[in-house]
Design a protein around this motif. Structure first.
Motif, PDB file in Angstrom:
ATOM      1  N   PHE A 121      -3.190  -0.438  -3.109  1.00 34.73           N
ATOM      2  CA  PHE A 121      -3.994   0.847  -2.386  1.00 34.73           C
ATOM      3  C   PHE A 121      -3.011   2.045  -2.478  1.00 34.73           C
ATOM      4  O   PHE A 121      -2.004   1.997  -2.067  1.00 34.73           O
ATOM      5  N   ILE A 122      -3.711   3.070  -2.883  1.00 36.36           N
ATOM      6  CA  ILE A 122      -3.129   4.377  -2.858  1.00 36.36           C
ATOM      7  C   ILE A 122      -4.161   5.301  -2.268  1.00 36.36           C
ATOM      8  O   ILE A 122      -5.361   5.502  -2.528  1.00 36.36           O
ATOM      9  N   ASP A 123      -3.675   6.582  -1.438  1.00 38.68           N
ATOM     10  CA  ASP A 123      -4.266   7.471  -0.920  1.00 38.68           C
ATOM     11  C   ASP A 123      -3.754   8.775  -1.430  1.00 38.68           C
ATOM     12  O   ASP A 123      -2.688   8.535  -2.191  1.00 38.68           O
ATOM     13  N   SER A 124      -4.222   9.927  -0.883  1.00 37.90           N
ATOM     14  CA  SER A 124      -3.799  11.216  -1.187  1.00 37.90           C
ATOM     15  C   SER A 124      -2.432  11.481  -0.881  1.00 37.90           C
ATOM     16  O   SER A 124      -1.361  12.027  -1.421  1.00 37.90           O
ATOM     17  N   SER A 125      -1.949  10.697   0.145  1.00 37.18           N
ATOM     18  CA  SER A 125      -0.564  10.944   0.476  1.00 37.18           C
ATOM     19  C   SER A 125       0.442  10.338  -0.533  1.00 37.18           C
ATOM     20  O   SER A 125       1.668  10.509  -0.818  1.00 37.18           O
ATOM     21  N   ILE A 166      -0.118   9.615  -3.647  1.00 39.73           N
ATOM     22  CA  ILE A 166      -0.246  10.570  -4.958  1.00 39.73           C
ATOM     23  C   ILE A 166       0.476  11.613  -4.718  1.00 39.73           C
ATOM     24  O   ILE A 166       1.309  12.129  -5.672  1.00 39.73           O
ATOM     25  N   GLU A 215       0.747  -1.207  -0.165  1.00 39.28           N
ATOM     26  CA  GLU A 215       0.025  -0.119  -0.015  1.00 39.28           C
ATOM     27  C   GLU A 215       0.867   1.035  -0.065  1.00 39.28           C
ATOM     28  O   GLU A 215       1.864   1.066   0.739  1.00 39.28           O
ATOM     29  N   THR A 258       0.440   4.791   1.223  1.00 38.55           N
ATOM     30  CA  THR A 258      -0.456   5.427   1.987  1.00 38.55           C
ATOM     31  C   THR A 258       0.457   6.611   2.943  1.00 38.55           C
ATOM     32  O   THR A 258       1.475   6.452   2.931  1.00 38.55           O
ATOM     33  N   LEU A 259      -0.333   7.269   3.833  1.00 39.36           N
ATOM     34  CA  LEU A 259       0.536   8.061   4.654  1.00 39.36           C
ATOM     35  C   LEU A 259       1.514   7.340   5.736  1.00 39.36           C
ATOM     36  O   LEU A 259       2.360   7.675   5.975  1.00 39.36           O
ATOM     37  N   GLU A 260       1.011   6.038   5.970  1.00 40.30           N
ATOM     38  CA  GLU A 260       2.012   5.181   6.752  1.00 40.30           C
ATOM     39  C   GLU A 260       3.329   4.798   5.768  1.00 40.30           C
ATOM     40  O   GLU A 260       4.138   4.557   6.511  1.00 40.30           O
TER      41      GLU A 260
END
Lengths: 137, 114
Positions: free
Chosen positions: B54-58, B60, B20, B22-24
């Motif tokens: 999975f990707i989130d805005s962080s 991106i 993933e 993500t922010l993490e």
């Protein structure tokens, strides 16, 4: 209607696990895969927003997810923190410029949610989101 | 545990990330990519995104930052075969035209293999 509340500290790993726990619960109830994917992204963005912005450095507060599952296709989400709150209403967030590294989280939430509002009450800041399965999903 | 692997092919550096974004995880991924970019010689960087689940805005934001850095070096960044959730999220924030995205057919063209 079923209601679930989960909470943890506003830290990246803990909030990722919190979101995964919430999605795990929803997986047993929701029938629509696209709705589940959209909720996963909304919860990820909302909790990340709390991790990054709610509390001052070194002041690790709480993040809480409450889910009201009205039907298998209609979910209300509340993501709360007890931090600084929003400086201004984020209800109509604009899309960041392509070169911008930040600022897309609330835009993503607003795009995926049917309705999206912010409440601040007695030190508790809550993003309230309604989301339903799309007809053609 | 490393989630990033690198392969050099002619003047192309291929980085594959698994997991993933993500922010993490985005901060560590960005740091490792920047360290590798700084010490390797290449003309193009291909980020193989097939195994990014999975990707989130962080995540991106990390891609945008990487793109700026690569362009700053006068080189090119290509995003290879993003998985469905990643592609949909890039579409949601209207970045599918901003990035150079390659699908599997382009992969064969660029890498001269398969």
């Amino acid at each position: 209607m079923h209601t679930y509340t989960l909470n943890t500290m506003a830290e990246a790993f803990a909030c990722r696990q919190l979101t995964k726990g919430a999605v795990h619960i929803l997986q047993s109830v929701l029938t629509n895969a696209e709705l589940l994917e959209n909720i996963k992204l909304i919860l990820t963005e909302a909790t990340a927003n709390a991790v990054c912005h709610a509390y001052n450095d070194g002041d690790l507060g709480k993040v809480e997810i409450t889910m009201h599952i009205h039907t298998p296709e209609h979910v209300e989400l509340q993501i709360s923190d007890w931090g600084k709150g929003f400086a201004q209403s984020p209800v109509s967030p604009k899309l960041s410029a392509p070169e911008a590294e930040d600022g897309r989280g609330l835009y993503i939430i607003a795009k995926l949610a049917d309705t999206f509002s912010v409440e601040q009450h007695k030190g508790k800041n809550t993003l309230r989101i309604q989301i339903t399965a799309k007809e053609n999903a | 545990m490393t989630q990033l692997q690198f392969l050099e092919q002619d003047c192309t550096l291929i980085a594959q990330y698994v997991g993933e974004l993500t922010l993490e995880t985005a901060g560590a991924c960005k740091k490792q990519l920047e360290e590798e970019i700084a010490k390797r010689t290449f003309e193009s960087l291909i980020l193989d995104m097939e195994k990014i689940s999975f990707i989130d805005s962080s995540g991106i934001g990390m891609l945008v930052s990487l793109n700026s850095r690569i362009k700053g070096y006068g080189k090119s960044l290509f995003l290879l075969s993003p998985a469905e959730q990643v592609k949909k999220t890039l579409e949601l924030v209207q970045l599918t035209e901003f990035f150079h995205i390659l699908d599997e057919d382009d992969d064969a063209l660029v890498l001269g293999s398969k």
